[in-house]
Design a protein around this motif. Structure first.
Motif, PDB file in Angstrom:
ATOM      1  N   PRO A   1      56.930  24.633   4.371  1.00 37.80           N
ATOM      2  CA  PRO A   1      57.128  23.933   3.096  1.00 37.80           C
ATOM      3  C   PRO A   1      55.797  23.703   2.382  1.00 37.80           C
ATOM      4  O   PRO A   1      54.797  23.346   3.013  1.00 37.80           O
ATOM      5  CB  PRO A   1      57.754  22.606   3.530  1.00 37.80           C
ATOM      6  CG  PRO A   1      58.456  22.922   4.801  1.00 37.80           C
ATOM      7  CD  PRO A   1      57.578  23.932   5.490  1.00 37.80           C
ATOM      8  N   GLY A   2      55.787  23.949   1.090  1.00 35.52           N
ATOM      9  CA  GLY A   2      54.574  23.787   0.293  1.00 35.52           C
ATOM     10  C   GLY A   2      53.780  25.068   0.128  1.00 35.52           C
ATOM     11  O   GLY A   2      52.919  25.138  -0.748  1.00 35.52           O
TER      12      GLY A   2
ATOM     13  N   THR B   1      49.385  32.426  -1.160  1.00 35.19           N
ATOM     14  CA  THR B   1      48.268  32.152  -2.054  1.00 35.19           C
ATOM     15  C   THR B   1      47.221  31.319  -1.326  1.00 35.19           C
ATOM     16  O   THR B   1      47.540  30.376  -0.610  1.00 35.19           O
ATOM     17  CB  THR B   1      48.725  31.425  -3.328  1.00 35.19           C
ATOM     18  OG1 THR B   1      47.583  31.134  -4.114  1.00 35.19           O
ATOM     19  CG2 THR B   1      49.462  30.131  -3.012  1.00 35.19           C
ATOM     20  N   GLY B   2      45.957  31.717  -1.498  1.00 34.51           N
ATOM     21  CA  GLY B   2      44.888  30.931  -0.913  1.00 34.51           C
ATOM     22  C   GLY B   2      44.065  30.230  -1.969  1.00 34.51           C
ATOM     23  O   GLY B   2      43.076  29.577  -1.665  1.00 34.51           O
ATOM     24  N   ASN B   3      44.501  30.390  -3.204  1.00 35.58           N
ATOM     25  CA  ASN B   3      43.748  29.847  -4.334  1.00 35.58           C
ATOM     26  C   ASN B   3      44.504  28.663  -4.924  1.00 35.58           C
ATOM     27  O   ASN B   3      45.583  28.829  -5.495  1.00 35.58           O
ATOM     28  CB  ASN B   3      43.566  30.955  -5.379  1.00 35.58           C
ATOM     29  CG  ASN B   3      42.822  30.469  -6.601  1.00 35.58           C
ATOM     30  OD1 ASN B   3      42.528  29.276  -6.733  1.00 35.58           O
ATOM     31  ND2 ASN B   3      42.511  31.386  -7.503  1.00 35.58           N
ATOM     32  N   PRO B   4      43.972  27.454  -4.814  1.00 37.94           N
ATOM     33  CA  PRO B   4      44.708  26.286  -5.306  1.00 37.94           C
ATOM     34  C   PRO B   4      44.926  26.294  -6.812  1.00 37.94           C
ATOM     35  O   PRO B   4      45.799  25.576  -7.316  1.00 37.94           O
ATOM     36  CB  PRO B   4      43.821  25.104  -4.878  1.00 37.94           C
ATOM     37  CG  PRO B   4      42.480  25.675  -4.605  1.00 37.94           C
ATOM     38  CD  PRO B   4      42.683  27.102  -4.208  1.00 37.94           C
ATOM     39  N   ASP B   5      44.141  27.101  -7.543  1.00 39.16           N
ATOM     40  CA  ASP B   5      44.310  27.171  -8.997  1.00 39.16           C
ATOM     41  C   ASP B   5      45.376  28.187  -9.415  1.00 39.16           C
ATOM     42  O   ASP B   5      45.724  28.274 -10.590  1.00 39.16           O
ATOM     43  CB  ASP B   5      42.986  27.537  -9.666  1.00 39.16           C
ATOM     44  CG  ASP B   5      41.932  26.452  -9.432  1.00 39.16           C
ATOM     45  OD1 ASP B   5      42.324  25.270  -9.339  1.00 39.16           O
ATOM     46  OD2 ASP B   5      40.748  26.799  -9.314  1.00 39.16           O
ATOM     47  N   GLU B   6      45.862  28.944  -8.447  1.00 39.57           N
ATOM     48  CA  GLU B   6      46.809  30.011  -8.749  1.00 39.57           C
ATOM     49  C   GLU B   6      48.235  29.474  -8.595  1.00 39.57           C
ATOM     50  O   GLU B   6      48.589  28.933  -7.551  1.00 39.57           O
ATOM     51  CB  GLU B   6      46.569  31.151  -7.754  1.00 39.57           C
ATOM     52  CG  GLU B   6      47.260  32.435  -8.083  1.00 39.57           C
ATOM     53  CD  GLU B   6      46.819  33.525  -7.117  1.00 39.57           C
ATOM     54  OE1 GLU B   6      46.823  34.688  -7.517  1.00 39.57           O
ATOM     55  OE2 GLU B   6      46.463  33.212  -5.956  1.00 39.57           O
TER      56      GLU B   6
END
Ligand SMILES: [Zn+2]
Length: 287
Positions: free
Chosen positions: A128-129, A145-150
């Motif tokens: 989850p998340g 995704t490893g990019n928190p801005d993506e």
């Protein structure tokens, strides 16, 4: 643009009008088969809005591992073992924690019968998340995704359901296109904070409505539960799915509208949903 072709709007017991769960999702042109319940492959291939053959199917996404949501997965693997299919693209199977163990058990049972002849099987478990984005340099493959801005195209959330044999955590999903339109799928879930948070402000909420209120229904939604969820989450549009016969026989629209008076329809097998809601010129039957 998000498209959701409803292949199966029913529960575990098929009726003449409703097949078990199955959905063909397309997000900005990338497609996936979500929850291949019994008969999903046949309905997928028959559909005017679906792929031409199993060679066009690269991704399977699972909410949980109850058989009404995944029974056609071994059938798919068996079909891809035949030389009739030609694709050499990887087949990616994405689902909740426990998916890899489940597939390993299938492999113990069937061995090379469930190993596609030409296609590598990639397994991706989601907590989850966690979210999915197209994998860099690999057409038809998703990665976390490893990019928190993506902003992910697909984000998993915890659904409150009773499947614990293979996966202790069951999932629902938020689908988001490049213009941030959202389709939220509840999976199988009773009301829970994660479902409420995910559904908040959704452009389209595809929500299970399995069971009448008077039935004992742990792990599932009922008309009043859907009404309360919609009242609190304020989605723009709602489609009811996973309809068992006892619920389908009710005046669901009236029951839900006792708590929420928005745009509401019940799903039908073969229904094509689009987000945003626009006529879709790419439909083969409109060409
Ligand atoms: Zn179910």
């Amino acid at each position: 643009m998000i498209r959701c072709l409803i292949l199966g709007s029913g529960g575990a017991v098929p009726t003449p009008d409703r097949s078990p769960a199955a959905y063909w999702l397309t997000i900005d042109g990338r497609s996936m088969l979500m929850d291949p319940g019994p008969g999903a492959l046949l309905r997928l291939i028959r559909s005017l809005d679906g792929p031409d053959s199993l060679d066009d199917l690269d991704t399977v996404l699972l909410t949980h591992l109850h058989l009404d949501h995944c029974a056609d997965l071994p059938a798919l693997l068996f079909a891809l073992r035949t030389p009739i299919t030609a694709s050499e693209q990887p087949l990616q199977i994405i689902g909740p924690l426990g998916l890899a163990a489940y597939l390993s058990r299938l492999d113990e049972l069937y061995g090379d019968w469930v190993r596609p002849l030409r296609r590598e099987v990639l397994i991706l478990e989601l907590a989850p998340g966690e979210g999915l984005v197209p994998a860099a340099g690999r057409a038809g493959v998703w990665s976390k995704t490893g990019n928190p801005d993506e902003l992910p195209a697909v984000t998993a959330f915890r659904a409150e359901h009773s499947e614990t044999r293979f996966s202790e955590v069951n999932l629902g999903y938020v689908f988001r296109d490049e213009e941030s339109h959202t389709l939220v799928f509840s999976g199988d879930s009773e009301p829970c904070p994660e479902l409420l948070a995910a559904a908040g402000g959704a452009d389209l909420l595809l929500v299970e409505c399995s069971i009448p209120d008077e039935f004992e229904a742990p792990g599932h939604m009922t008309p009043s539960r859907v009404g309360a969820l919609c009242r609190d989450a304020a989605p723009s549009r709602v489609v009811l799915t996973h309809l068992y016969p006892a619920c389908d026989a009710l005046d669901l629209e009236t029951l839900v509208r006792e708590l929420w008076q928005g745009d509401l329809v019940r799903a039908a097998d073969g229904m094509l949903l689009t987000v945003p809601s626009l006529p879709d010129p790419t439909r083969k039957d409109q060409a």
